[in-house]
Design a protein around this motif. Sequence first.
Motif, PDB file in Angstrom:
ATOM      1  N   ALA A 208     -25.446  42.287  -5.848  1.00 53.14           N
ATOM      2  CA  ALA A 208     -25.966  41.223  -6.707  1.00 53.14           C
ATOM      3  C   ALA A 208     -25.495  39.849  -6.244  1.00 53.14           C
ATOM      4  N   VAL A 209     -24.217  39.726  -5.938  1.00 54.56           N
ATOM      5  CA  VAL A 209     -23.663  38.427  -5.548  1.00 54.56           C
ATOM      6  C   VAL A 209     -24.173  37.999  -4.174  1.00 54.56           C
ATOM      7  N   LEU A 210     -24.240  38.919  -3.223  1.00 51.63           N
ATOM      8  CA  LEU A 210     -24.779  38.562  -1.901  1.00 51.63           C
ATOM      9  C   LEU A 210     -26.250  38.162  -1.999  1.00 51.63           C
TER      10      LEU A 210
ATOM     11  N   THR B 113     -28.792  35.473  -0.002  1.00 50.70           N
ATOM     12  CA  THR B 113     -30.182  35.760   0.345  1.00 50.70           C
ATOM     13  C   THR B 113     -31.126  34.735  -0.273  1.00 50.70           C
ATOM     14  N   SER B 114     -30.811  34.252  -1.473  1.00 50.35           N
ATOM     15  CA  SER B 114     -31.667  33.231  -2.093  1.00 50.35           C
ATOM     16  C   SER B 114     -31.693  31.956  -1.259  1.00 50.35           C
ATOM     17  N   ALA B 115     -30.553  31.599  -0.663  1.00 55.97           N
ATOM     18  CA  ALA B 115     -30.520  30.408   0.196  1.00 55.97           C
ATOM     19  C   ALA B 115     -31.380  30.615   1.438  1.00 55.97           C
TER      20      ALA B 115
ATOM     21  N   ALA C 177     -20.294  35.783   0.510  1.00 54.44           N
ATOM     22  CA  ALA C 177     -21.564  35.061   0.364  1.00 54.44           C
ATOM     23  C   ALA C 177     -21.402  33.587   0.695  1.00 54.44           C
ATOM     24  N   LYS C 178     -20.325  32.977   0.217  1.00 56.66           N
ATOM     25  CA  LYS C 178     -20.130  31.545   0.432  1.00 56.66           C
ATOM     26  C   LYS C 178     -19.733  31.244   1.875  1.00 56.66           C
ATOM     27  N   ALA C 179     -19.042  32.167   2.543  1.00 53.22           N
ATOM     28  CA  ALA C 179     -18.806  32.016   3.982  1.00 53.22           C
ATOM     29  C   ALA C 179     -20.121  32.143   4.738  1.00 53.22           C
ATOM     30  N   GLY C 180     -20.976  33.043   4.272  1.00 50.21           N
ATOM     31  CA  GLY C 180     -22.293  33.194   4.882  1.00 50.21           C
ATOM     32  C   GLY C 180     -23.127  31.930   4.788  1.00 50.21           C
ATOM     33  N   ILE C 181     -23.007  31.209   3.678  1.00 46.26           N
ATOM     34  CA  ILE C 181     -23.701  29.926   3.531  1.00 46.26           C
ATOM     35  C   ILE C 181     -23.304  28.975   4.650  1.00 46.26           C
ATOM     36  N   GLN C 182     -22.031  28.968   5.000  1.00 43.38           N
ATOM     37  CA  GLN C 182     -21.565  28.055   6.046  1.00 43.38           C
ATOM     38  C   GLN C 182     -22.137  28.441   7.409  1.00 43.38           C
ATOM     39  N   GLY C 183     -22.213  29.739   7.700  1.00 44.10           N
ATOM     40  CA  GLY C 183     -22.812  30.174   8.958  1.00 44.10           C
ATOM     41  C   GLY C 183     -24.299  29.901   9.001  1.00 44.10           C
ATOM     42  N   LEU C 184     -24.973  30.140   7.891  1.00 45.28           N
ATOM     43  CA  LEU C 184     -26.408  29.846   7.805  1.00 45.28           C
ATOM     44  C   LEU C 184     -26.657  28.359   8.004  1.00 45.28           C
TER      45      LEU C 184
END
Length: 252
Positions: free
Chosen positions: A109-111, A116-118, A157-164
């Motif tokens: 849910a959090v990921l 994924t929404s971003a 998830a928030k680390a993933g935002i930075q990579g994205l």
Amino acid sequence: MTRFAGKVAVVTGAAQGIGAATAARLAEEGAAVAVIDLTAERAQATVDAITAKGGTARAYGCDVADHDAVETVFAQVVADLGALHILVNNAGITRDNLFFKMPKSDWDAVLTVNLTSAFNCSHVAQAYMVKQKYGKIVSLSSRSALGNRGQANYAAAKAGIQGLTATLAIELGPYNVNVNAVAPGYIATPMTAATAERVGASAEDHQALAAERTPLRRVGLPEEIAAVVAFLASEDASYVSGQTLYVNGGAR
């Protein structure tokens, strides 16, 4: 200021907290704002607050974890407001737990909602931005991206935002699209108040404890994050891209 006169901005998760403050700030500076939350009814209070001050905003309901739904609502925004220049990926949830207790459903849910929404929103928005050779994407990361006990899902998830963010800046830069992220520390929002409640504390006590660990000796306000998002979405930041800016009162 009218830094966003003639611009159309989309803000997700904008019914409350940082999203609502960001929508208000962009509208105050001249943008027409599409206020998106899970339902249009949830988003309406933010719209009402903006229009009461003379701003332009419309409420939209969308599950931003659904790519097809994002395509549909963004097309409607463009039809209603005329364009899509700025995207703020703010939608997010928490499902905190120690890792060994965390059910996979809470990880998923959090990921999905936070990362994924971003992807979904950026993926749809970039088609409009590339075509017009202009765009600003700002996504909400978090200080938790550096690691935080009880938040393996949220931190990932928030680390993933930075990579994205870093990758999209590379790929979209040739089309005059700036992509950046903001990583707040402790901000006084309904989300952090809910976190306090889960651990058996009042919002005030929880904030006081966080303030003690922060060099500025206070927690942040949604409006302070909105101000940084507005900077990154403006031409004042025209040569800033691929960056994650920590806004956390000096905490390390």
